[in-house]
Design a protein around this motif. Structure first.
Motif, mmCIF file in Angstrom:
data_model
loop_
_atom_site.group_PDB
_atom_site.id
_atom_site.type_symbol
_atom_site.label_atom_id
_atom_site.label_comp_id
_atom_site.label_asym_id
_atom_site.label_seq_id
_atom_site.Cartn_x
_atom_site.Cartn_y
_atom_site.Cartn_z
ATOM 1 N N SER A 137 0.843 -1.195 0.000
ATOM 2 C CA SER A 137 0.000 0.000 0.000
ATOM 3 C C SER A 137 0.884 1.253 0.000
ATOM 4 O O SER A 137 1.739 1.405 0.874
ATOM 5 N N PRO A 138 0.711 2.146 -0.958
ATOM 6 C CA PRO A 138 1.586 3.328 -1.036
ATOM 7 C C PRO A 138 1.512 4.221 0.201
ATOM 8 O O PRO A 138 2.525 4.729 0.666
ATOM 9 N N VAL A 139 0.321 4.398 0.741
ATOM 10 C CA VAL A 139 0.171 5.277 1.902
ATOM 11 C C VAL A 139 0.832 4.652 3.132
ATOM 12 O O VAL A 139 1.552 5.328 3.871
ATOM 13 N N ALA A 140 0.605 3.372 3.336
ATOM 14 C CA ALA A 140 1.162 2.704 4.515
ATOM 15 C C ALA A 140 2.686 2.675 4.457
ATOM 16 O O ALA A 140 3.358 2.959 5.462
ATOM 17 N N PHE A 141 3.236 2.351 3.302
ATOM 18 C CA PHE A 141 4.692 2.254 3.235
ATOM 19 C C PHE A 141 5.346 3.620 3.281
ATOM 20 O O PHE A 141 6.431 3.769 3.841
ATOM 21 N N ALA A 142 4.698 4.645 2.724
ATOM 22 C CA ALA A 142 5.250 5.998 2.832
ATOM 23 C C ALA A 142 5.265 6.444 4.286
ATOM 24 O O ALA A 142 6.249 7.037 4.753
ATOM 25 N N ALA A 143 4.198 6.138 5.016
ATOM 26 C CA ALA A 143 4.148 6.510 6.427
ATOM 27 C C ALA A 143 5.219 5.768 7.229
ATOM 28 O O ALA A 143 5.902 6.372 8.071
ATOM 29 N N LEU A 144 5.378 4.480 6.974
ATOM 30 C CA LEU A 144 6.406 3.710 7.684
ATOM 31 C C LEU A 144 7.811 4.194 7.332
ATOM 32 O O LEU A 144 8.683 4.286 8.192
ATOM 33 N N SER A 145 8.016 4.511 6.075
ATOM 34 C CA SER A 145 9.325 4.987 5.645
ATOM 35 C C SER A 145 9.655 6.323 6.304
ATOM 36 O O SER A 145 10.787 6.542 6.760
ATOM 37 N N LEU A 146 8.682 7.209 6.370
ATOM 38 C CA LEU A 146 8.909 8.493 7.043
ATOM 39 C C LEU A 146 9.129 8.299 8.534
ATOM 40 O O LEU A 146 9.970 8.972 9.140
ATOM 41 N N LEU A 147 8.409 7.378 9.132
ATOM 42 C CA LEU A 147 8.570 7.109 10.563
ATOM 43 C C LEU A 147 9.967 6.574 10.869
ATOM 44 O O LEU A 147 10.650 7.066 11.783
ATOM 45 N N PHE A 148 10.415 5.574 10.100
ATOM 46 C CA PHE A 148 11.733 4.993 10.352
ATOM 47 C C PHE A 148 12.863 5.956 9.989
ATOM 48 O O PHE A 148 13.909 5.961 10.642
ATOM 49 N N GLY A 149 12.663 6.772 8.959
ATOM 50 C CA GLY A 149 13.673 7.772 8.624
ATOM 51 C C GLY A 149 13.836 8.797 9.728
ATOM 52 O O GLY A 149 14.951 9.169 10.098
ATOM 53 N N THR A 150 12.710 9.244 10.280
ATOM 54 C CA THR A 150 12.755 10.201 11.386
ATOM 55 C C THR A 150 13.366 9.570 12.635
ATOM 56 O O THR A 150 14.150 10.214 13.342
ATOM 57 N N ALA A 151 13.025 8.311 12.896
ATOM 58 C CA ALA A 151 13.585 7.622 14.066
ATOM 59 C C ALA A 151 15.099 7.447 13.923
ATOM 60 O O ALA A 151 15.843 7.639 14.898
ATOM 61 N N ALA A 152 15.563 7.087 12.738
ATOM 62 C CA ALA A 152 17.003 6.916 12.525
ATOM 63 C C ALA A 152 17.729 8.249 12.656
ATOM 64 O O ALA A 152 18.806 8.329 13.268
ATOM 65 N N LEU A 153 17.140 9.299 12.110
ATOM 66 C CA LEU A 153 17.753 10.619 12.218
ATOM 67 C C LEU A 153 17.798 11.076 13.676
ATOM 68 O O LEU A 153 18.821 11.585 14.149
ATOM 69 N N GLY A 154 16.717 10.863 14.392
ATOM 70 C CA GLY A 154 16.695 11.219 15.814
ATOM 71 C C GLY A 154 17.678 10.396 16.632
ATOM 72 O O GLY A 154 18.346 10.921 17.529
ATOM 73 N N GLY A 155 17.767 9.107 16.339
ATOM 74 C CA GLY A 155 18.731 8.260 17.034
ATOM 75 C C GLY A 155 20.165 8.671 16.762
ATOM 76 O O GLY A 155 21.023 8.630 17.650
ATOM 77 N N GLY A 156 20.441 9.063 15.533
ATOM 78 C CA GLY A 156 21.785 9.530 15.195
ATOM 79 C C GLY A 156 22.140 10.816 15.906
ATOM 80 O O GLY A 156 23.255 10.977 16.406
ATOM 81 N N ILE A 157 21.183 11.734 15.964
ATOM 82 C CA ILE A 157 21.424 12.983 16.676
ATOM 83 C C ILE A 157 21.609 12.715 18.163
ATOM 84 O O ILE A 157 22.458 13.327 18.820
ATOM 85 N N TRP A 158 20.842 11.793 18.699
ATOM 86 C CA TRP A 158 20.985 11.423 20.114
ATOM 87 C C TRP A 158 22.375 10.822 20.374
ATOM 88 O O TRP A 158 23.027 11.158 21.372
ATOM 89 N N CYS A 159 22.823 9.931 19.488
ATOM 90 C CA CYS A 159 24.163 9.334 19.658
ATOM 91 C C CYS A 159 25.251 10.399 19.576
ATOM 92 O O CYS A 159 26.211 10.369 20.356
ATOM 93 N N LEU A 160 25.115 11.311 18.642
ATOM 94 C CA LEU A 160 26.136 12.348 18.501
ATOM 95 C C LEU A 160 26.095 13.331 19.674
ATOM 96 O O LEU A 160 27.116 13.923 20.028
ATOM 97 N N GLY A 161 24.940 13.480 20.299
ATOM 98 C CA GLY A 161 24.840 14.352 21.462
ATOM 99 C C GLY A 161 25.573 13.810 22.664
ATOM 100 O O GLY A 161 26.032 14.557 23.521
ATOM 101 N N TYR A 162 25.695 12.471 22.754
ATOM 102 C CA TYR A 162 26.380 11.842 23.881
ATOM 103 C C TYR A 162 27.829 11.496 23.569
ATOM 104 O O TYR A 162 28.508 10.906 24.399
#
Length: 65
Positions: free
Chosen positions: A39-64
């Motif tokens: 489903s295009p909507v479901a996979f776009a939402a999941l892709s945006l969610l995981f991209g944001t989570a990875a970006l946030g996790g990377g920023i968190w790692c670099l902060g520590y």
């Protein structure tokens, strides 16, 4: 000594998250499927969610680092 792996992991997460968000945005702007046989909507939402989570996790790692 622990900052080296944190910097490496943070950089990897930031690069992956940024690339995933950029790729998803380009695919959505071109109205091309993000993934085949899903489903295009479901996979776009999941892709945006995981991209944001990875970006946030990377920023968190670099902060520590």
């Amino acid at each position: 000594m622990e900052s080296g792996p944190a910097i490496f992991a943070g950089t990897a997460f930031v690069l992956f998250g940024s690339a995933l968000l950029l790729w998803t945005a380009v695919r959505l702007r071109l109205r091309a499927p993000v993934a085949h046989s899903v489903s295009p909507v479901a996979f776009a939402a999941l892709s945006l969610l995981f991209g944001t989570a990875a970006l946030g996790g990377g920023i968190w790692c670099l902060g520590y680092a």
